[in-house]
Write a protein that holds these residues in place. Structure first.
Motif, PDB file in Angstrom:
ATOM      1  N   GLU A 256       8.887   7.790   9.579  1.00  0.00           N
ATOM      2  CA  GLU A 256       8.986   6.371   9.242  1.00  0.00           C
ATOM      3  C   GLU A 256       9.027   6.132   7.734  1.00  0.00           C
ATOM      4  O   GLU A 256       9.865   5.392   7.228  1.00  0.00           O
ATOM      5  N   ASN A 257       8.118   6.784   6.990  1.00  0.00           N
ATOM      6  CA  ASN A 257       8.130   6.511   5.559  1.00  0.00           C
ATOM      7  C   ASN A 257       9.193   7.313   4.810  1.00  0.00           C
ATOM      8  O   ASN A 257       9.602   6.926   3.717  1.00  0.00           O
ATOM      9  N   ILE A 258       9.706   8.378   5.410  1.00  0.00           N
ATOM     10  CA  ILE A 258      10.888   9.036   4.841  1.00  0.00           C
ATOM     11  C   ILE A 258      12.073   8.077   4.926  1.00  0.00           C
ATOM     12  O   ILE A 258      12.812   7.910   3.957  1.00  0.00           O
ATOM     13  N   GLU A 259      12.233   7.427   6.063  1.00  0.00           N
ATOM     14  CA  GLU A 259      13.321   6.459   6.207  1.00  0.00           C
ATOM     15  C   GLU A 259      13.145   5.307   5.217  1.00  0.00           C
ATOM     16  O   GLU A 259      14.111   4.834   4.605  1.00  0.00           O
ATOM     17  N   LYS A 260      11.904   4.856   5.040  1.00  0.00           N
ATOM     18  CA  LYS A 260      11.635   3.781   4.074  1.00  0.00           C
ATOM     19  C   LYS A 260      12.042   4.231   2.662  1.00  0.00           C
ATOM     20  O   LYS A 260      12.636   3.459   1.908  1.00  0.00           O
ATOM     21  N   LEU A 261      11.749   5.470   2.310  1.00  0.00           N
ATOM     22  CA  LEU A 261      12.144   6.005   1.005  1.00  0.00           C
ATOM     23  C   LEU A 261      13.663   6.002   0.853  1.00  0.00           C
ATOM     24  O   LEU A 261      14.192   5.527  -0.152  1.00  0.00           O
ATOM     25  N   VAL A 262      14.361   6.533   1.831  1.00  0.00           N
ATOM     26  CA  VAL A 262      15.824   6.602   1.779  1.00  0.00           C
ATOM     27  C   VAL A 262      16.418   5.202   1.645  1.00  0.00           C
ATOM     28  O   VAL A 262      17.322   4.970   0.828  1.00  0.00           O
ATOM     29  N   ARG A 263      15.898   4.254   2.399  1.00  0.00           N
ATOM     30  CA  ARG A 263      16.438   2.886   2.372  1.00  0.00           C
ATOM     31  C   ARG A 263      16.002   2.114   1.126  1.00  0.00           C
ATOM     32  O   ARG A 263      16.623   1.110   0.777  1.00  0.00           O
TER      33      ARG A 263
ATOM     34  N   ARG B 135      20.510  11.416 -13.493  1.00  0.00           N
ATOM     35  CA  ARG B 135      20.297  10.020 -13.143  1.00  0.00           C
ATOM     36  C   ARG B 135      19.831   9.904 -11.697  1.00  0.00           C
ATOM     37  O   ARG B 135      18.956   9.114 -11.372  1.00  0.00           O
ATOM     38  N   TRP B 136      20.439  10.694 -10.793  1.00  0.00           N
ATOM     39  CA  TRP B 136      20.039  10.678  -9.390  1.00  0.00           C
ATOM     40  C   TRP B 136      18.542  10.981  -9.285  1.00  0.00           C
ATOM     41  O   TRP B 136      17.802  10.277  -8.599  1.00  0.00           O
ATOM     42  N   ILE B 137      18.109  12.019  -9.997  1.00  0.00           N
ATOM     43  CA  ILE B 137      16.696  12.408  -9.972  1.00  0.00           C
ATOM     44  C   ILE B 137      15.811  11.276 -10.495  1.00  0.00           C
ATOM     45  O   ILE B 137      14.780  10.957  -9.912  1.00  0.00           O
ATOM     46  N   SER B 138      16.214  10.665 -11.589  1.00  0.00           N
ATOM     47  CA  SER B 138      15.443   9.573 -12.173  1.00  0.00           C
ATOM     48  C   SER B 138      15.285   8.416 -11.187  1.00  0.00           C
ATOM     49  O   SER B 138      14.175   7.888 -10.989  1.00  0.00           O
ATOM     50  N   LEU B 139      16.379   8.024 -10.549  1.00  0.00           N
ATOM     51  CA  LEU B 139      16.335   6.946  -9.564  1.00  0.00           C
ATOM     52  C   LEU B 139      15.498   7.344  -8.343  1.00  0.00           C
ATOM     53  O   LEU B 139      14.747   6.532  -7.793  1.00  0.00           O
ATOM     54  N   PHE B 140      15.624   8.596  -7.932  1.00  0.00           N
ATOM     55  CA  PHE B 140      14.864   9.081  -6.781  1.00  0.00           C
ATOM     56  C   PHE B 140      13.367   9.040  -7.086  1.00  0.00           C
ATOM     57  O   PHE B 140      12.570   8.573  -6.264  1.00  0.00           O
ATOM     58  N   TYR B 141      12.983   9.498  -8.264  1.00  0.00           N
ATOM     59  CA  TYR B 141      11.571   9.479  -8.642  1.00  0.00           C
ATOM     60  C   TYR B 141      11.017   8.056  -8.625  1.00  0.00           C
ATOM     61  O   TYR B 141       9.894   7.830  -8.178  1.00  0.00           O
ATOM     62  N   ARG B 142      11.796   7.098  -9.120  1.00  0.00           N
ATOM     63  CA  ARG B 142      11.345   5.695  -9.108  1.00  0.00           C
ATOM     64  C   ARG B 142      11.110   5.212  -7.683  1.00  0.00           C
ATOM     65  O   ARG B 142      10.121   4.518  -7.411  1.00  0.00           O
ATOM     66  N   ALA B 143      12.019   5.564  -6.777  1.00  0.00           N
ATOM     67  CA  ALA B 143      11.851   5.164  -5.375  1.00  0.00           C
ATOM     68  C   ALA B 143      10.626   5.844  -4.766  1.00  0.00           C
ATOM     69  O   ALA B 143       9.855   5.198  -4.037  1.00  0.00           O
ATOM     70  N   VAL B 144      10.444   7.120  -5.054  1.00  0.00           N
ATOM     71  CA  VAL B 144       9.271   7.855  -4.556  1.00  0.00           C
ATOM     72  C   VAL B 144       7.983   7.159  -5.013  1.00  0.00           C
ATOM     73  O   VAL B 144       7.055   6.975  -4.226  1.00  0.00           O
TER      74      VAL B 144
ATOM     75  N   THR C 168       1.848   7.797  -2.718  1.00  0.00           N
ATOM     76  CA  THR C 168       0.824   8.052  -3.725  1.00  0.00           C
ATOM     77  C   THR C 168       1.336   9.147  -4.659  1.00  0.00           C
ATOM     78  O   THR C 168       2.278   9.881  -4.323  1.00  0.00           O
ATOM     79  N   GLU C 169       0.702   9.262  -5.808  1.00  0.00           N
ATOM     80  CA  GLU C 169       1.141  10.262  -6.793  1.00  0.00           C
ATOM     81  C   GLU C 169       1.124  11.676  -6.203  1.00  0.00           C
ATOM     82  O   GLU C 169       2.058  12.445  -6.395  1.00  0.00           O
ATOM     83  N   GLU C 170       0.085  11.998  -5.476  1.00  0.00           N
ATOM     84  CA  GLU C 170      -0.050  13.345  -4.902  1.00  0.00           C
ATOM     85  C   GLU C 170       1.082  13.655  -3.919  1.00  0.00           C
ATOM     86  O   GLU C 170       1.712  14.716  -3.996  1.00  0.00           O
ATOM     87  N   ILE C 171       1.350  12.738  -3.023  1.00  0.00           N
ATOM     88  CA  ILE C 171       2.428  12.947  -2.051  1.00  0.00           C
ATOM     89  C   ILE C 171       3.783  12.867  -2.747  1.00  0.00           C
ATOM     90  O   ILE C 171       4.697  13.647  -2.462  1.00  0.00           O
ATOM     91  N   GLY C 172       3.911  11.960  -3.682  1.00  0.00           N
ATOM     92  CA  GLY C 172       5.156  11.818  -4.425  1.00  0.00           C
ATOM     93  C   GLY C 172       5.565  13.096  -5.140  1.00  0.00           C
ATOM     94  O   GLY C 172       6.752  13.421  -5.219  1.00  0.00           O
TER      95      GLY C 172
ATOM     96  N   GLU D  88       0.836  -1.187   0.000  1.00  0.00           N
ATOM     97  CA  GLU D  88       0.000   0.000   0.000  1.00  0.00           C
ATOM     98  C   GLU D  88       0.882   1.253   0.000  1.00  0.00           C
ATOM     99  O   GLU D  88       1.858   1.338   0.748  1.00  0.00           O
ATOM    100  N   LEU D  89       0.536   2.207  -0.855  1.00  0.00           N
ATOM    101  CA  LEU D  89       1.315   3.436  -0.955  1.00  0.00           C
ATOM    102  C   LEU D  89       0.987   4.382   0.192  1.00  0.00           C
ATOM    103  O   LEU D  89      -0.150   4.444   0.662  1.00  0.00           O
ATOM    104  N   GLU D  90       1.990   5.113   0.622  1.00  0.00           N
ATOM    105  CA  GLU D  90       1.840   6.056   1.730  1.00  0.00           C
ATOM    106  C   GLU D  90       1.073   7.294   1.279  1.00  0.00           C
ATOM    107  O   GLU D  90       1.315   7.822   0.192  1.00  0.00           O
ATOM    108  N   ILE D  91       0.179   7.784   2.150  1.00  0.00           N
ATOM    109  CA  ILE D  91      -0.636   8.955   1.828  1.00  0.00           C
ATOM    110  C   ILE D  91      -0.257  10.173   2.668  1.00  0.00           C
ATOM    111  O   ILE D  91      -0.847  11.236   2.527  1.00  0.00           O
ATOM    112  N   THR D  92       0.718   9.992   3.547  1.00  0.00           N
ATOM    113  CA  THR D  92       1.222  11.100   4.364  1.00  0.00           C
ATOM    114  C   THR D  92       2.745  11.022   4.380  1.00  0.00           C
ATOM    115  O   THR D  92       3.329  10.013   3.994  1.00  0.00           O
ATOM    116  N   ILE D  93       3.354  12.088   4.845  1.00  0.00           N
ATOM    117  CA  ILE D  93       4.803  12.121   5.005  1.00  0.00           C
ATOM    118  C   ILE D  93       5.109  12.126   6.486  1.00  0.00           C
ATOM    119  O   ILE D  93       4.611  12.986   7.216  1.00  0.00           O
TER     120      ILE D  93
END
Length: 126
Positions: A10-17, A88-97, A102-106, A2-7
């Motif tokens: 916890e989910n910032i750490e999940k994004l980074v990892r 490339r960093w941006i491209s990889l970051f967007y994929r992780a996001v 969710t698209e709105e939060i992303g 399930e995609l995250e709907i808030t920031i």
């Protein structure tokens, strides 16, 4: 998953990892990180970096004051960094996001990261 709907922390750490293992595997940006931090993402050096980056994003998006770094400064020491690497960093970051939010939060992360990358490239004169 399930995609995250808030920031939140916890989910910032999940994004980074989620994001940084893909960075290490990338042929364009991976070498920059490996040179500074090593190839073993489970090392203490990487763990400190991942915690710092989680704090950075919490500062940027939540106003959390645990972060006290200077994010631009280390980039001046990276030999060979260029616009292609930032792209490339941006491209990889967007994929992780997209895997975490969710698209709105992303879009919040995507807009902020693009602004930061443009600012860094301008200050690095790339």
């Amino acid at each position: 998953m399930e995609l995250e709907i808030t920031i939140n922390d916890e989910n910032i750490e999940k994004l980074v990892r989620t994001f940084y293992p893909s960075v290490l595997e990338d042929d364009i940006v991976g070498p920059f990180f490996i040179e500074k931090l090593g190839a073993d993402i489970s090392s203490n050096t990487w763990e400190e970096h991942l915690v710092l980056l989680s704090q950075f994003w919490a500062f940027v998006l939540l106003g959390d004051e645990a972060y006290d770094g200077h994010p631009l400064a280390p980039h001046f020491e990276i030999e060979g960094i260029d616009r292609k690497a930032f792209g490339r960093w941006i491209s990889l970051f967007y994929r992780a996001v997209d895997k975490i939010y969710t698209e709105e939060i992303g879009e919040i992360f995507k807009t902020k990261s693009a602004d930061i990358a443009e600012n860094f490239m301008r200050k690095l004169e790339l």
